[in-house]
Design a protein around this motif. Structure first.
Motif, mmCIF file in Angstrom:
data_model
loop_
_atom_site.group_PDB
_atom_site.id
_atom_site.type_symbol
_atom_site.label_atom_id
_atom_site.label_comp_id
_atom_site.label_asym_id
_atom_site.label_seq_id
_atom_site.Cartn_x
_atom_site.Cartn_y
_atom_site.Cartn_z
ATOM 1 N N UNK A 14 -26.408 -13.705 -10.667
ATOM 2 C CA UNK A 14 -26.327 -15.119 -9.869
ATOM 3 C C UNK A 14 -24.845 -15.657 -9.300
ATOM 4 N N UNK A 15 -24.449 -15.067 -9.938
ATOM 5 C CA UNK A 15 -22.772 -15.160 -9.908
ATOM 6 C C UNK A 15 -21.899 -14.484 -9.142
ATOM 7 N N UNK A 16 -22.659 -13.001 -9.244
ATOM 8 C CA UNK A 16 -21.375 -12.573 -9.134
ATOM 9 C C UNK A 16 -23.022 -10.921 -7.807
ATOM 10 N N UNK A 17 -23.893 -10.960 -8.570
ATOM 11 C CA UNK A 17 -24.467 -10.524 -7.657
ATOM 12 C C UNK A 17 -24.973 -8.717 -8.350
ATOM 13 N N UNK A 18 -24.667 -8.921 -9.548
ATOM 14 C CA UNK A 18 -24.862 -7.839 -10.152
ATOM 15 C C UNK A 18 -25.882 -7.381 -9.894
ATOM 16 N N UNK A 19 -26.429 -6.006 -10.628
ATOM 17 C CA UNK A 19 -27.594 -6.175 -11.003
ATOM 18 C C UNK A 19 -27.440 -5.702 -12.652
ATOM 19 N N UNK A 20 -28.508 -6.289 -13.194
ATOM 20 C CA UNK A 20 -28.851 -6.595 -14.734
ATOM 21 C C UNK A 20 -30.104 -6.499 -15.202
ATOM 22 N N UNK A 71 -31.614 -11.626 0.215
ATOM 23 C CA UNK A 71 -30.716 -11.506 1.377
ATOM 24 C C UNK A 71 -29.745 -11.912 1.469
ATOM 25 N N UNK A 72 -29.294 -12.973 0.215
ATOM 26 C CA UNK A 72 -27.615 -13.692 0.260
ATOM 27 C C UNK A 72 -27.279 -11.882 -0.652
ATOM 28 N N UNK A 73 -28.439 -11.663 -0.802
ATOM 29 C CA UNK A 73 -27.599 -10.427 -2.358
ATOM 30 C C UNK A 73 -27.106 -9.160 -1.425
ATOM 31 N N UNK A 74 -27.970 -9.155 0.203
ATOM 32 C CA UNK A 74 -27.766 -7.536 0.490
ATOM 33 C C UNK A 74 -26.867 -7.690 2.117
ATOM 34 N N UNK A 75 -26.657 -8.969 2.217
ATOM 35 C CA UNK A 75 -25.398 -9.415 2.985
ATOM 36 C C UNK A 75 -24.545 -9.509 1.973
ATOM 37 N N UNK A 76 -24.267 -10.359 0.871
ATOM 38 C CA UNK A 76 -23.121 -9.866 -0.210
ATOM 39 C C UNK A 76 -23.082 -8.773 -0.444
ATOM 40 N N UNK A 77 -23.303 -8.081 -0.789
ATOM 41 C CA UNK A 77 -23.021 -6.578 -0.873
ATOM 42 C C UNK A 77 -22.860 -4.993 -0.059
ATOM 43 N N UNK A 78 -23.513 -6.059 0.666
ATOM 44 C CA UNK A 78 -23.472 -4.433 2.282
ATOM 45 C C UNK A 78 -24.983 -3.099 1.715
ATOM 46 N N UNK A 79 -26.014 -3.626 0.610
ATOM 47 C CA UNK A 79 -26.527 -2.742 0.133
ATOM 48 C C UNK A 79 -25.838 -2.190 -0.613
ATOM 49 N N UNK A 80 -24.742 -1.885 -0.441
ATOM 50 C CA UNK A 80 -23.930 -0.966 -2.112
ATOM 51 C C UNK A 80 -24.071 -1.995 -3.569
ATOM 52 N N UNK A 81 -24.237 -1.156 -4.530
ATOM 53 C CA UNK A 81 -23.596 -2.123 -5.723
ATOM 54 C C UNK A 81 -22.046 -2.622 -5.585
ATOM 55 N N UNK A 82 -22.138 -3.392 -6.718
ATOM 56 C CA UNK A 82 -21.163 -4.617 -7.018
ATOM 57 C C UNK A 82 -20.463 -4.500 -7.927
ATOM 58 N N UNK A 83 -19.870 -4.189 -8.379
ATOM 59 C CA UNK A 83 -19.447 -5.213 -9.933
ATOM 60 C C UNK A 83 -18.301 -6.084 -9.549
ATOM 61 N N UNK A 84 -17.959 -6.866 -10.663
ATOM 62 C CA UNK A 84 -17.743 -7.820 -10.487
ATOM 63 C C UNK A 84 -16.567 -8.074 -11.708
ATOM 64 N N UNK A 85 -16.122 -6.877 -12.089
ATOM 65 C CA UNK A 85 -15.016 -6.636 -13.492
ATOM 66 C C UNK A 85 -13.920 -5.248 -12.238
#
Ligand SMILES: [Zn+2]
Length: 85
Positions: A14-20, A71-85
């Protein structure tokens, strides 16, 4: 057989929206009867410090909470996977 391609339950940090995946048991935090998974200790600590900041919900209905979350996740990532590090 550790790497499986079969669909598993995926949690969103929930902090960086990465899939875990739940395999990562090192970084979990239970808040209001719900367990959250994080990609790293730093994210877990950030959540622990101020959970409501990241949840922004009174979580009366888990499904509504989760839907808004995605919904927020999709907006935040634009559908792509994301890394916070
Ligand atoms: Zn993270």
């Amino acid at each position: 057989m550790e790497k499986s391609t079969s669909p598993k339950q995926i949690f969103i940090d929930p902090v960086c929206f990465m899939k875990v995946t739940p395999d990562k048991k090192d970084f979990t935090f239970t808040y209001k009867m719900r367990t959250y998974y994080f990609c790293a200790e730093s994210c877990r600590k950030a959540f622990e410090t101020n959970p409501d900041k990241y949840l922004e919900s009174k979580s009366s209905k888990p499904k509504g909470w989760w839907g808004r979350y995605l919904e927020r996740l999709n907006k935040a990532t634009g559908g792509k996977s994301q890394k916070c590090h």
